[in-house]
Design an enzyme around this catalytic site. Sequence first.
Site, mmCIF file in Angstrom:
data_model
loop_
_atom_site.group_PDB
_atom_site.id
_atom_site.type_symbol
_atom_site.label_atom_id
_atom_site.label_comp_id
_atom_site.label_asym_id
_atom_site.label_seq_id
_atom_site.Cartn_x
_atom_site.Cartn_y
_atom_site.Cartn_z
ATOM 1 N N GLY A 1 0.843 -1.178 0.000
ATOM 2 C CA GLY A 1 0.000 0.000 0.000
ATOM 3 C C GLY A 1 0.882 1.231 0.000
ATOM 4 O O GLY A 1 2.014 1.207 -0.501
ATOM 5 N N ILE B 1 2.439 2.655 2.488
ATOM 6 C CA ILE B 1 3.668 2.479 3.268
ATOM 7 C C ILE B 1 4.652 1.581 2.528
ATOM 8 O O ILE B 1 5.851 1.872 2.457
ATOM 9 C CB ILE B 1 3.348 1.941 4.670
ATOM 10 N N ARG C 1 -1.721 -5.933 -9.549
ATOM 11 C CA ARG C 1 -1.884 -4.663 -10.248
ATOM 12 C C ARG C 1 -0.511 -4.212 -10.744
ATOM 13 O O ARG C 1 0.508 -4.828 -10.426
ATOM 14 C CB ARG C 1 -2.506 -3.604 -9.343
ATOM 15 N N ASP D 1 9.858 -4.148 14.510
ATOM 16 C CA ASP D 1 9.373 -2.943 15.196
ATOM 17 C C ASP D 1 8.101 -3.248 15.960
ATOM 18 O O ASP D 1 7.684 -2.459 16.796
ATOM 19 C CB ASP D 1 9.121 -1.820 14.190
ATOM 20 N N HIS E 1 8.086 -0.411 18.536
ATOM 21 C CA HIS E 1 6.944 0.115 17.775
ATOM 22 C C HIS E 1 7.055 1.637 17.614
ATOM 23 O O HIS E 1 6.208 2.390 18.079
ATOM 24 C CB HIS E 1 5.618 -0.253 18.446
ATOM 25 N N GLY F 1 7.650 3.085 14.453
ATOM 26 C CA GLY F 1 7.554 3.427 13.050
ATOM 27 C C GLY F 1 6.823 4.730 12.803
ATOM 28 O O GLY F 1 7.178 5.499 11.911
#
Length: 313
Positions: free
Chosen positions: A146, A148, A172, A251, A275, A277
């Site tokens: 996506g 990110i 895609r 993370d 965590h 990010g």
Amino acid sequence: MTPDVWLPIHAEEIDGLPDGLNYRFWDGDQEFPADPGDCAFYVVPYMKPPVVSRRPMTEMSSVQAVQTLSAGVDHVLPSLKFLRPGVRLCNARGVHEASTGELALTLILASLRGIPGFVRGQDKEEWRSGFYPALADKSVLIVGYGSIGSAIEDRLAPFELARVARVARSKRTTARGLVHPLTELPALLPEADIVVLSTPLTDSTRGLVNSDFLARMKDGALLVNVARGPVVDTKALLAELESGRITAALDVTDPEPLPAGHPLWHAPGLLISPHVGGPTSAFLPRAKRLLVDQLHRFVNREPLRNVVLTTGA
């Protein structure tokens, strides 16, 4: 009646908010700022336990939109059943891409170049020279392509990679190339030197990285998780790390926060960050811009951005 908007940031700290709304500050305190039943637009507190974020939702009988400040929405999904049909759930697409992309690159480089060992060596006054893996000429597989995942590839682009493969729920084509469907993941794993997880946590991705997934990774490969802890089967990962066959940088963990005494803390070949990010200096300005835009759209009855789902649809 003026609609109530619950914000986890004081309204006076956000320039450009539209008039015609009654702003209430709530960042997860025990006391609610007003009757949840009068809330029309709920901005979920950031980096709070899911039980806190969900607590007022059972009483939000008039809410029309729920806006998270995180890329993932898994922490609020269980409470959507209490909301009336037609409530739009929006995520924070556009807020975390820069910071999470930076961290993914940091974890990759730190793991490959042996930075944790250098830090330990500095503590012991040891000169740990030698040859270490480079990112150049490596093949990278991004699982979850996506916004990110795309931002991670943007930051990898200057590093002279041999190849980047991309996987998402469906096939895609993007400006950077083909995105493979999730069904092709087993065939792609053995070719990757580095596997980066940036997928949302859903029923289909929970436990995605299990013993079969890990067994398909090539010897010496690096697994990087900047997605959600439960995407990875912790027990299966521990077995691979303890064998020394692969390395990892996490993370996010399962459980999280990682409790003292958990075997992940001392697993060989593992780098852990707590965590981080999203929570950086880049967060607040981007979050404020998103909220200003969304609330102007809300007041003007224009389509909201980043709608993940609509209740009852």
